[in-house]
Design a protein around this motif. Structure first.
Motif, PDB file in Angstrom:
ATOM      1  N   UNK A 192       0.855  -1.184   0.000  1.00  0.00           N
ATOM      2  CA  UNK A 192       0.000   0.000   0.000  1.00  0.00           C
ATOM      3  C   UNK A 192       0.890   1.232   0.000  1.00  0.00           C
ATOM      4  N   UNK A 193       0.669   2.125  -0.950  1.00  0.00           N
ATOM      5  CA  UNK A 193       1.436   3.366  -1.017  1.00  0.00           C
ATOM      6  C   UNK A 193       0.455   4.528  -1.085  1.00  0.00           C
ATOM      7  N   UNK A 194       0.643   5.503  -0.195  1.00  0.00           N
ATOM      8  CA  UNK A 194      -0.164   6.715  -0.163  1.00  0.00           C
ATOM      9  C   UNK A 194       0.762   7.911  -0.333  1.00  0.00           C
ATOM     10  N   UNK A 195       0.264   8.950  -0.987  1.00  0.00           N
ATOM     11  CA  UNK A 195       1.061  10.159  -1.189  1.00  0.00           C
ATOM     12  C   UNK A 195       0.157  11.378  -1.045  1.00  0.00           C
ATOM     13  N   UNK A 196       0.731  12.480  -0.585  1.00  0.00           N
ATOM     14  CA  UNK A 196      -0.044  13.717  -0.504  1.00  0.00           C
ATOM     15  C   UNK A 196       0.849  14.917  -0.778  1.00  0.00           C
ATOM     16  N   UNK A 197       0.222  15.923  -1.360  1.00  0.00           N
ATOM     17  CA  UNK A 197       0.848  17.207  -1.612  1.00  0.00           C
ATOM     18  C   UNK A 197      -0.081  18.234  -0.964  1.00  0.00           C
ATOM     19  N   UNK A 198       0.438  19.013  -0.013  1.00  0.00           N
ATOM     20  CA  UNK A 198      -0.387  19.922   0.777  1.00  0.00           C
ATOM     21  C   UNK A 198       0.218  21.328   0.723  1.00  0.00           C
ATOM     22  N   UNK A 199      -0.644  22.305   0.449  1.00  0.00           N
ATOM     23  CA  UNK A 199      -0.225  23.705   0.437  1.00  0.00           C
ATOM     24  C   UNK A 199      -1.028  24.443   1.501  1.00  0.00           C
ATOM     25  N   UNK A 200      -0.345  25.067   2.461  1.00  0.00           N
ATOM     26  CA  UNK A 200      -0.986  25.795   3.565  1.00  0.00           C
ATOM     27  C   UNK A 200      -0.734  27.288   3.432  1.00  0.00           C
ATOM     28  N   UNK A 201      -1.800  28.072   3.624  1.00  0.00           N
ATOM     29  CA  UNK A 201      -1.704  29.518   3.739  1.00  0.00           C
ATOM     30  C   UNK A 201      -2.047  29.861   5.182  1.00  0.00           C
ATOM     31  N   UNK A 202      -1.104  30.361   5.922  1.00  0.00           N
ATOM     32  CA  UNK A 202      -1.339  30.738   7.317  1.00  0.00           C
ATOM     33  C   UNK A 202      -1.440  32.252   7.420  1.00  0.00           C
ATOM     34  N   UNK A 203      -2.579  32.731   7.898  1.00  0.00           N
ATOM     35  CA  UNK A 203      -2.834  34.161   8.114  1.00  0.00           C
ATOM     36  C   UNK A 203      -3.116  34.363   9.602  1.00  0.00           C
ATOM     37  N   UNK A 204      -3.005  35.583  10.090  1.00  0.00           N
ATOM     38  CA  UNK A 204      -3.260  35.808  11.525  1.00  0.00           C
ATOM     39  C   UNK A 204      -4.655  35.388  11.977  1.00  0.00           C
ATOM     40  N   UNK A 205      -5.689  35.533  11.139  1.00  0.00           N
ATOM     41  CA  UNK A 205      -7.062  35.239  11.547  1.00  0.00           C
ATOM     42  C   UNK A 205      -7.638  33.940  10.985  1.00  0.00           C
ATOM     43  N   UNK A 206      -6.967  33.331  10.057  1.00  0.00           N
ATOM     44  CA  UNK A 206      -7.465  32.082   9.476  1.00  0.00           C
ATOM     45  C   UNK A 206      -6.331  31.300   8.815  1.00  0.00           C
ATOM     46  N   UNK A 207      -6.641  30.074   8.467  1.00  0.00           N
ATOM     47  CA  UNK A 207      -5.690  29.189   7.800  1.00  0.00           C
ATOM     48  C   UNK A 207      -6.438  28.483   6.678  1.00  0.00           C
ATOM     49  N   UNK A 208      -5.823  28.401   5.506  1.00  0.00           N
ATOM     50  CA  UNK A 208      -6.397  27.645   4.388  1.00  0.00           C
ATOM     51  C   UNK A 208      -5.444  26.528   4.007  1.00  0.00           C
ATOM     52  N   UNK A 209      -6.026  25.448   3.549  1.00  0.00           N
ATOM     53  CA  UNK A 209      -5.214  24.304   3.143  1.00  0.00           C
ATOM     54  C   UNK A 209      -5.807  23.701   1.871  1.00  0.00           C
ATOM     55  N   UNK A 210      -4.960  23.475   0.895  1.00  0.00           N
ATOM     56  CA  UNK A 210      -5.339  22.779  -0.330  1.00  0.00           C
ATOM     57  C   UNK A 210      -4.475  21.533  -0.392  1.00  0.00           C
ATOM     58  N   UNK A 211      -5.115  20.370  -0.521  1.00  0.00           N
ATOM     59  CA  UNK A 211      -4.355  19.118  -0.498  1.00  0.00           C
ATOM     60  C   UNK A 211      -4.852  18.181  -1.589  1.00  0.00           C
ATOM     61  N   UNK A 212      -3.916  17.474  -2.168  1.00  0.00           N
ATOM     62  CA  UNK A 212      -4.237  16.395  -3.094  1.00  0.00           C
ATOM     63  C   UNK A 212      -3.598  15.133  -2.529  1.00  0.00           C
ATOM     64  N   UNK A 213      -4.416  14.136  -2.279  1.00  0.00           N
ATOM     65  CA  UNK A 213      -3.934  12.876  -1.706  1.00  0.00           C
ATOM     66  C   UNK A 213      -4.277  11.729  -2.655  1.00  0.00           C
ATOM     67  N   UNK A 214      -3.416  10.759  -2.686  1.00  0.00           N
ATOM     68  CA  UNK A 214      -3.677   9.537  -3.434  1.00  0.00           C
ATOM     69  C   UNK A 214      -3.551   8.389  -2.438  1.00  0.00           C
ATOM     70  N   UNK A 215      -4.665   7.711  -2.214  1.00  0.00           N
ATOM     71  CA  UNK A 215      -4.681   6.556  -1.317  1.00  0.00           C
ATOM     72  C   UNK A 215      -4.596   5.294  -2.166  1.00  0.00           C
ATOM     73  N   UNK A 216      -3.782   4.343  -1.736  1.00  0.00           N
ATOM     74  CA  UNK A 216      -3.666   3.055  -2.413  1.00  0.00           C
ATOM     75  C   UNK A 216      -3.227   3.245  -3.870  1.00  0.00           C
ATOM     76  N   UNK A 217      -2.117   3.907  -4.043  1.00  0.00           N
ATOM     77  CA  UNK A 217      -1.577   4.244  -5.353  1.00  0.00           C
ATOM     78  C   UNK A 217      -1.416   3.022  -6.270  1.00  0.00           C
ATOM     79  N   UNK A 218      -1.087   1.875  -5.712  1.00  0.00           N
ATOM     80  CA  UNK A 218      -0.875   0.658  -6.511  1.00  0.00           C
ATOM     81  C   UNK A 218      -2.156  -0.137  -6.740  1.00  0.00           C
TER      82      UNK A 218
END
Length: 175
Positions: A114-140
Motif C-alpha cells: 500500500x502506497x499513499x502520497x499527498x501534496x499539501x499547500x498551507x496559507x497561514x494568516x493571523x485570523x485564518x488558515x487555508x489548506x489545499x491538499x491532493x492525496x492519493x490513497x492506495x496508489x498501486x
C-alpha cells in the motif's frame, strides 16, 4: 492464542523541514482450539513493514502570513493474509453456505503493498488558515479480499474486494 515476534523501529522527529519513520514486525500468530490442533491465525502475515517520509518547505513570510508546501509519502508491505475458504463441496452437495471449518485459515491472499502520497499547500494568516491538499490513497490499487460469496448461476465462489485507488482533493478553511 500465541503471538511471538520482534519489532524494529527507526525514527527521525520533524527537524530541518523533514521527518521519517520505518518500522517492521516479524512474527508468528497461531491459535489452538478445543481439538488441540494448532492453526495459523487470520493475522499471521509473518511480516509487516511501514515507512513514512515527509518534507516541508516554507514559501515566503510576510507580517504574520506564511505559505508552506508539504510532501508526504507512506508505504506498507503486508505479508500474505490467511483466510478460511468456503466449503465448495458442502455448497454444491447440500446447498449450505459456510466456510470450511475443517481447514481454518488454510488459504492465503497475496502479499500487499500500500502506497499513499499527498501534496499539501498551507496559507497561514493571523485570523485564518487555508489548506489545499491532493492525496492519493492506495496508489498501486491493491485490493485484498474482504469476503467471499457463491454465485449460484455460474456455480463459482466469488471474491469481494476492498476499494482500490482513491484520489482525494481537499480544501479546508479554519477560522
Amino acid at each position: 492464542g500465541r503471538n511471538m515476534g520482534i519489532e524494529i523501529a527507526l525514527e527521525r522527529n520533524f527537524s530541518g523541514g523533514y521527518y521519517y519513520m520505518f518500522n517492521t514486525s516479524i512474527f508468528e500468530s497461531t491459535y489452538t482450539p478445543n481439538n488441540q490442533i494448532t492453526y495459523p491465525s487470520i493475522l499471521d502475515n509473518r511480516l509487516i513493514a511501514n515507512t513514512i517520509f515527509g518534507k516541508e518547505w516554507q514559501i515566503g513570510k510576510k507580517k504574520g502570513k506564511s505559505k508552506i508546501l508539504n510532501i508526504n509519502l507512506s508505504a506498507t508491505y503486508s505479508g500474505p493474509r490467511n483466510y478460511t475458504p468456503l466449503d465448495f463441496d458442502l455448497i454444491i452437495e447440500e446447498g449450505i453456505f459456510q466456510t470450511d471449518y475443517e481447514n481454518p485459515n488454510s488459504a492465503q491472499q497475496s502479499a500487499l503493498w500500500f502506497i499513499d502520497a499527498s501534496l499539501v499547500y498551507n496559507w497561514n494568516h493571523p485570523n485564518y488558515n487555508m489548506q489545499l491538499a491532493f492525496q492519493v490513497k492506495n496508489l498501486l490499487n491493491q485490493r485484498p479480499i474482504i469476503r467471499q460469496t457463491f454465485d449460484i448461476q455460474s456455480r463459482e465462489i466469488v471474491n469481494i474486494y476492498t476499494s482500490g485507488f482513491i484520489p482525494v482533493l481537499l480544501w479546508k478553511v479554519q477560522f
